[in-house]
Scaffold this motif. Structure first.
Motif, PDB file in Angstrom:
ATOM      1  N   ALA A 151      47.759  22.771  10.488  1.00 30.22           N
ATOM      2  CA  ALA A 151      48.604  23.957  10.313  1.00 30.22           C
ATOM      3  C   ALA A 151      48.211  24.762   9.076  1.00 30.22           C
ATOM      4  CB  ALA A 151      50.071  23.535  10.221  1.00 30.22           C
ATOM      5  N   ALA A 152      47.682  24.075   8.061  1.00 27.44           N
ATOM      6  CA  ALA A 152      47.272  24.740   6.821  1.00 27.44           C
ATOM      7  C   ALA A 152      45.839  25.262   6.884  1.00 27.44           C
ATOM      8  CB  ALA A 152      47.413  23.773   5.642  1.00 27.44           C
ATOM      9  N   GLY A 153      45.138  24.948   7.969  1.00 27.49           N
ATOM     10  CA  GLY A 153      43.740  25.361   8.075  1.00 27.49           C
ATOM     11  C   GLY A 153      42.826  24.549   7.183  1.00 27.49           C
ATOM     12  N   GLU A 154      43.231  23.323   6.917  1.00 26.72           N
ATOM     13  CA  GLU A 154      42.446  22.421   6.069  1.00 26.72           C
ATOM     14  C   GLU A 154      41.888  21.278   6.917  1.00 26.72           C
ATOM     15  OE1 GLU A 154      41.739  22.846   2.923  1.00 26.72           O
ATOM     16  OE2 GLU A 154      43.189  24.386   2.327  1.00 26.72           O
ATOM     17  N   LYS A 155      40.775  20.703   6.465  1.00 26.12           N
ATOM     18  CA  LYS A 155      40.209  19.553   7.170  1.00 26.12           C
ATOM     19  C   LYS A 155      41.069  18.317   6.968  1.00 26.12           C
ATOM     20  CE  LYS A 155      35.404  20.943   7.219  1.00 26.12           C
ATOM     21  NZ  LYS A 155      34.041  20.577   6.928  1.00 26.12           N
ATOM     22  N   ARG A 156      41.599  18.189   5.754  1.00 30.72           N
ATOM     23  CA  ARG A 156      42.325  16.974   5.402  1.00 30.72           C
ATOM     24  C   ARG A 156      43.330  17.274   4.296  1.00 30.72           C
ATOM     25  NH1 ARG A 156      40.456  12.926   1.735  1.00 30.72           N
ATOM     26  NH2 ARG A 156      41.684  11.074   2.051  1.00 30.72           N
ATOM     27  N   LEU A 157      44.472  16.619   4.348  1.00 34.71           N
ATOM     28  CA  LEU A 157      45.458  16.678   3.264  1.00 34.71           C
ATOM     29  C   LEU A 157      45.816  15.261   2.862  1.00 34.71           C
ATOM     30  CD1 LEU A 157      48.092  19.384   4.373  1.00 34.71           C
ATOM     31  CD2 LEU A 157      46.329  19.608   2.617  1.00 34.71           C
ATOM     32  N   GLU A 158      46.133  15.098   1.593  1.00 32.59           N
ATOM     33  CA  GLU A 158      46.661  13.829   1.093  1.00 32.59           C
ATOM     34  C   GLU A 158      47.828  14.151   0.181  1.00 32.59           C
ATOM     35  OE1 GLU A 158      43.818  12.876  -2.716  1.00 32.59           O
ATOM     36  OE2 GLU A 158      43.011  12.398  -0.727  1.00 32.59           O
ATOM     37  N   LEU A 159      48.668  13.170  -0.036  1.00 36.58           N
ATOM     38  CA  LEU A 159      49.811  13.383  -0.913  1.00 36.58           C
ATOM     39  C   LEU A 159      49.337  13.636  -2.335  1.00 36.58           C
ATOM     40  CD1 LEU A 159      52.234  10.594   0.353  1.00 36.58           C
ATOM     41  CD2 LEU A 159      52.174  13.002   1.015  1.00 36.58           C
ATOM     42  N   LEU A 160      49.971  14.570  -3.006  1.00 31.43           N
ATOM     43  CA  LEU A 160      49.682  14.813  -4.412  1.00 31.43           C
ATOM     44  C   LEU A 160      50.166  13.596  -5.189  1.00 31.43           C
ATOM     45  CD1 LEU A 160      48.805  17.165  -6.434  1.00 31.43           C
ATOM     46  CD2 LEU A 160      51.250  17.503  -6.759  1.00 31.43           C
ATOM     47  N   PRO A 161      49.335  13.045  -6.075  1.00 28.30           N
ATOM     48  CA  PRO A 161      49.797  11.889  -6.851  1.00 28.30           C
ATOM     49  C   PRO A 161      51.080  12.221  -7.610  1.00 28.30           C
ATOM     50  CG  PRO A 161      47.441  12.191  -7.146  1.00 28.30           C
ATOM     51  CD  PRO A 161      47.951  13.408  -6.399  1.00 28.30           C
ATOM     52  N   LEU A 162      52.023  11.302  -7.582  1.00 31.33           N
ATOM     53  CA  LEU A 162      53.312  11.507  -8.229  1.00 31.33           C
ATOM     54  C   LEU A 162      53.142  11.874  -9.706  1.00 31.33           C
ATOM     55  CD1 LEU A 162      56.315  11.487  -7.740  1.00 31.33           C
ATOM     56  CD2 LEU A 162      56.332   9.041  -8.186  1.00 31.33           C
ATOM     57  N   ALA A 163      52.146  11.317 -10.351  1.00 35.03           N
ATOM     58  CA  ALA A 163      51.902  11.602 -11.769  1.00 35.03           C
ATOM     59  C   ALA A 163      51.560  13.072 -12.008  1.00 35.03           C
ATOM     60  CB  ALA A 163      50.779  10.720 -12.292  1.00 35.03           C
ATOM     61  N   ASP A 164      51.089  13.776 -10.972  1.00 30.58           N
ATOM     62  CA  ASP A 164      50.705  15.191 -11.104  1.00 30.58           C
ATOM     63  C   ASP A 164      51.803  16.152 -10.669  1.00 30.58           C
ATOM     64  OD1 ASP A 164      48.224  14.226 -11.863  1.00 30.58           O
ATOM     65  OD2 ASP A 164      47.309  14.539  -9.884  1.00 30.58           O
ATOM     66  N   LEU A 165      52.867  15.640 -10.059  1.00 31.55           N
ATOM     67  CA  LEU A 165      53.882  16.490  -9.446  1.00 31.55           C
ATOM     68  C   LEU A 165      54.508  17.483 -10.423  1.00 31.55           C
ATOM     69  CD1 LEU A 165      55.451  17.118  -6.832  1.00 31.55           C
ATOM     70  CD2 LEU A 165      57.172  15.477  -7.612  1.00 31.55           C
TER      71      LEU A 165
END
Length: 164
Positions: free
Chosen positions: A86-100
């Motif tokens: 849906a985002a037009g990306e090849k792959r997504l992963e969760l943003l690390p909680l430490a970076d939120l």
């Protein structure tokens, strides 16, 4: 001062909704009693809301580091493959909680798709449009906003897709 007359300080999300003249209702809850696991479900239960109309904000990043925000019902999990598509990306992963907090300005359990440090592409699960109002974080643990889902989609310029 009685609990009823206590003033709730507005968050960035509330101020942005006010500027855009979008109607919303603020609801507060005691976040000290929330389970860390299934936090969204605990919030929906505390507020007496349907977990299918209460949406959690999941922040993701693409393989090239771009941030994508996903909003899904608290009763569901984000499907990262569907969200990437849906985002037009090849792959997504969760943003690390430490970076939120550094990336969004929000902490876990208080992350809102509204009022982040900067606007990010946002995908809202299509089920949001089945409801007259949905609930999302107001940008602070202990505070939610209820608002019209179509107004939220329009305000954020969000994509609506099946991402669960």
């Amino acid at each position: 001062m009685s609990k009823r007359s206590q003033k709730i300080d507005k968050t960035n999300a509330c101020r942005e909704l006010d500027r855009a003249k979008i109607a919303y209702e603020l609801k507060s809850y005691d976040d000290t009693q929330m389970a860390n696991r299934d936090y969204g479900l605990s919030v929906a239960e505390a507020l007496g809301e349907d977990p299918d109309s209460a949406f959690k904000t999941i922040t993701c990043k693409s393989s090239n580091g771009d941030v994508v925000v996903c909003c899904v019902p608290c009763s569901c999990s984000v499907d990262l493959k569907k969200a990437a598509s849906a985002a037009g990306e090849k792959r997504l992963e969760l943003l690390p909680l430490a970076d939120l907090e550094e990336v969004t300005g929000y902490v876990r359990g208080g992350c809102s798709p509204i009022g982040m440090k900067k606007p990010f592409p946002t995908i809202i699960d299509e089920t949001a449009l089945l409801y007259d109002t949905i609930e999302v974080s107001a940008g602070r643990r202990g505070l939610q906003v209820l608002l019209d889902p179509q107004q939220l989609v329009d305000f954020l310029g969000a994509t609506v897709a099946d991402i669960t």
